[in-house]
Motif scaffolding. Structure first.
Motif, PDB file in Angstrom:
ATOM      1  N   GLY A 103       0.849  -1.184   0.000  1.00 40.78           N
ATOM      2  CA  GLY A 103       0.000   0.000   0.000  1.00 40.78           C
ATOM      3  C   GLY A 103       0.885   1.233   0.000  1.00 40.78           C
ATOM      4  N   TYR A 104       0.264   2.397   0.122  1.00 43.82           N
ATOM      5  CA  TYR A 104       1.005   3.661   0.116  1.00 43.82           C
ATOM      6  C   TYR A 104       1.509   4.036   1.500  1.00 43.82           C
ATOM      7  CZ  TYR A 104      -0.225   4.939  -4.659  1.00 43.82           C
ATOM      8  OH  TYR A 104      -0.334   4.979  -6.022  1.00 43.82           O
ATOM      9  N   GLN A 105       2.688   4.634   1.519  1.00 42.80           N
ATOM     10  CA  GLN A 105       3.266   5.274   2.696  1.00 42.80           C
ATOM     11  C   GLN A 105       3.254   6.779   2.424  1.00 42.80           C
ATOM     12  OE1 GLN A 105       4.701   4.266   5.773  1.00 42.80           O
ATOM     13  NE2 GLN A 105       4.783   6.473   6.093  1.00 42.80           N
ATOM     14  N   THR A 106       2.692   7.568   3.331  1.00 38.87           N
ATOM     15  CA  THR A 106       2.624   9.017   3.162  1.00 38.87           C
ATOM     16  C   THR A 106       4.022   9.630   3.177  1.00 38.87           C
ATOM     17  OG1 THR A 106       0.500   9.006   4.295  1.00 38.87           O
ATOM     18  CG2 THR A 106       1.607  11.119   4.117  1.00 38.87           C
ATOM     19  N   LEU A 107       4.224  10.656   2.339  1.00 37.81           N
ATOM     20  CA  LEU A 107       5.500  11.360   2.238  1.00 37.81           C
ATOM     21  C   LEU A 107       5.304  12.849   2.439  1.00 37.81           C
ATOM     22  CD1 LEU A 107       6.935   9.766  -1.034  1.00 37.81           C
ATOM     23  CD2 LEU A 107       7.502   9.167   1.314  1.00 37.81           C
ATOM     24  N   SER A 108       6.407  13.531   2.743  1.00 43.76           N
ATOM     25  CA  SER A 108       6.428  14.992   2.814  1.00 43.76           C
ATOM     26  C   SER A 108       7.640  15.497   2.056  1.00 43.76           C
ATOM     27  CB  SER A 108       6.533  15.472   4.259  1.00 43.76           C
ATOM     28  OG  SER A 108       5.411  15.057   5.005  1.00 43.76           O
ATOM     29  N   ALA A 109       7.537  16.693   1.503  1.00 46.25           N
ATOM     30  CA  ALA A 109       8.705  17.309   0.868  1.00 46.25           C
ATOM     31  C   ALA A 109       9.829  17.379   1.898  1.00 46.25           C
ATOM     32  CB  ALA A 109       8.350  18.694   0.357  1.00 46.25           C
ATOM     33  N   GLY A 110      11.034  17.056   1.477  1.00 46.79           N
ATOM     34  CA  GLY A 110      12.184  17.047   2.367  1.00 46.79           C
ATOM     35  C   GLY A 110      12.531  15.673   2.914  1.00 46.79           C
ATOM     36  N   ASP A 111      11.665  14.676   2.702  1.00 45.87           N
ATOM     37  CA  ASP A 111      11.957  13.313   3.165  1.00 45.87           C
ATOM     38  C   ASP A 111      13.096  12.698   2.374  1.00 45.87           C
ATOM     39  OD1 ASP A 111       9.994  13.224   5.139  1.00 45.87           O
ATOM     40  OD2 ASP A 111       8.504  12.285   3.837  1.00 45.87           O
ATOM     41  N   ARG A 112      13.777  11.735   2.982  1.00 51.48           N
ATOM     42  CA  ARG A 112      14.772  10.897   2.291  1.00 51.48           C
ATOM     43  C   ARG A 112      14.132   9.537   2.148  1.00 51.48           C
ATOM     44  NH1 ARG A 112      19.538  10.988   0.263  1.00 51.48           N
ATOM     45  NH2 ARG A 112      20.941   9.213   0.309  1.00 51.48           N
ATOM     46  N   ILE A 113      14.066   9.035   0.914  1.00 51.05           N
ATOM     47  CA  ILE A 113      13.414   7.762   0.637  1.00 51.05           C
ATOM     48  C   ILE A 113      14.384   6.817  -0.056  1.00 51.05           C
ATOM     49  CG2 ILE A 113      11.125   8.796   0.517  1.00 51.05           C
ATOM     50  CD1 ILE A 113      11.321   8.623  -2.548  1.00 51.05           C
ATOM     51  N   GLY A 114      14.041   5.531  -0.044  1.00 49.58           N
ATOM     52  CA  GLY A 114      14.891   4.569  -0.718  1.00 49.58           C
ATOM     53  C   GLY A 114      14.197   3.244  -0.928  1.00 49.58           C
ATOM     54  N   ILE A 115      14.822   2.429  -1.777  1.00 46.93           N
ATOM     55  CA  ILE A 115      14.355   1.077  -2.067  1.00 46.93           C
ATOM     56  C   ILE A 115      15.572   0.156  -2.050  1.00 46.93           C
ATOM     57  CG2 ILE A 115      14.437   1.562  -4.547  1.00 46.93           C
ATOM     58  CD1 ILE A 115      12.217  -0.493  -4.961  1.00 46.93           C
TER      59      ILE A 115
END
Length: 165
Positions: A103-115
Motif C-alpha cells: 500500500g502507500y506510505q505518506t511522504l512529505s517534501a524534504g523526506d529521504r526515501i529509498g528502495i
C-alpha cells in the motif's frame, strides 16, 4: 555527467535519452520529448539499494526510483518505488506484468526515501527507517538504477546514493 568516485567506488556515466530525462550539471532534467522517460547508471550485483532526498513531491503523475531495471527503454522487468501525490509504494514488473507489492506510505517534501532488494525481499525506506516490505520475484540482477517518470510534474530529487553488493 559522471558520478563521483570515492571510497573505492566505481566511476560511471549516466545513460538515457536526453529528449526524455538526462543529467546535466549534476541535475536530472526533463528533455523536450515525451513525458515518459528514464535516466540511470549501469549496475550488476546480488542485491542493491538506491536512496534520494525529495525536496519537492510530484504535483501530478508518478515518478519512480528504479532498481535492477532490465533495459534503458521500453517497459523492462525491475523493482521500483513509485512516488506520487498519494505517497510511495513498492512495485515490480515481471514478464511485462506490473505487480503492486504494498500500500502507500505518506511522504512529505524534504523526506529521504529509498528502495533496497536483498535476499528476495524488497524494502522501502523513509528517513532511514524501513516502512514497507514485501517478498519480491527473483529477477536477473543487472541492468540499471535510476529515475523514471510517467507524466510526473513538479518533482525534485537530490543527494542520489546507490549501493550494489
Amino acid at each position: 555527467m559522471q558520478t563521483g568516485a570515492g571510497d573505492g567506488l566505481r566511476l560511471d556515466v549516466w545513460q538515457g535519452d536526453a529528449n526524455m530525462l538526462a543529467v546535466s550539471s549534476g541535475q536530472v532534467i526533463k528533455g523536450s520529448g515525451p513525458t515518459i522517460g528514464f535516466v540511470g547508471l549501469p549496475i550488476s550485483g546480488v542485491g542493491g539499494a538506491v536512496f534520494v532526498d525529495i525536496p519537492a513531491l510530484p504535483t501530478s503523475g508518478s515518478i519512480y526510483l528504479d532498481l535492477f531495471r532490465g533495459t534503458l527503454g521500453g517497459s523492462p522487468d525491475g523493482y521500483r518505488l513509485e512516488i506520487n501525490t498519494s505517497g510511495m509504494r513498492l512495485r515490480e514488473r515481471v514478464s511485462g506484468t506490473i505487480n503492486t507489492l504494498s500500500g502507500y506510505q505518506t511522504l512529505s517534501a524534504g523526506d529521504r526515501i529509498g528502495i533496497r532488494y536483498a535476499g528476495g525481499v524488497l524494502t522501502a525506506y523513509l528517513n532511514g527507517a524501513a516502512v514497507l516490505t514485501s517478498a519480491a520475484t527473483a529477477l536477473t540482477l543487472n541492468g540499471f538504477v535510476g529515475f523514471a517518470q510517467a507524466n510526473g510534474v513538479g518533482f525534485a530529487f537530490d543527494n542520489f546514493d546507490t549501493e550494489i553488493y
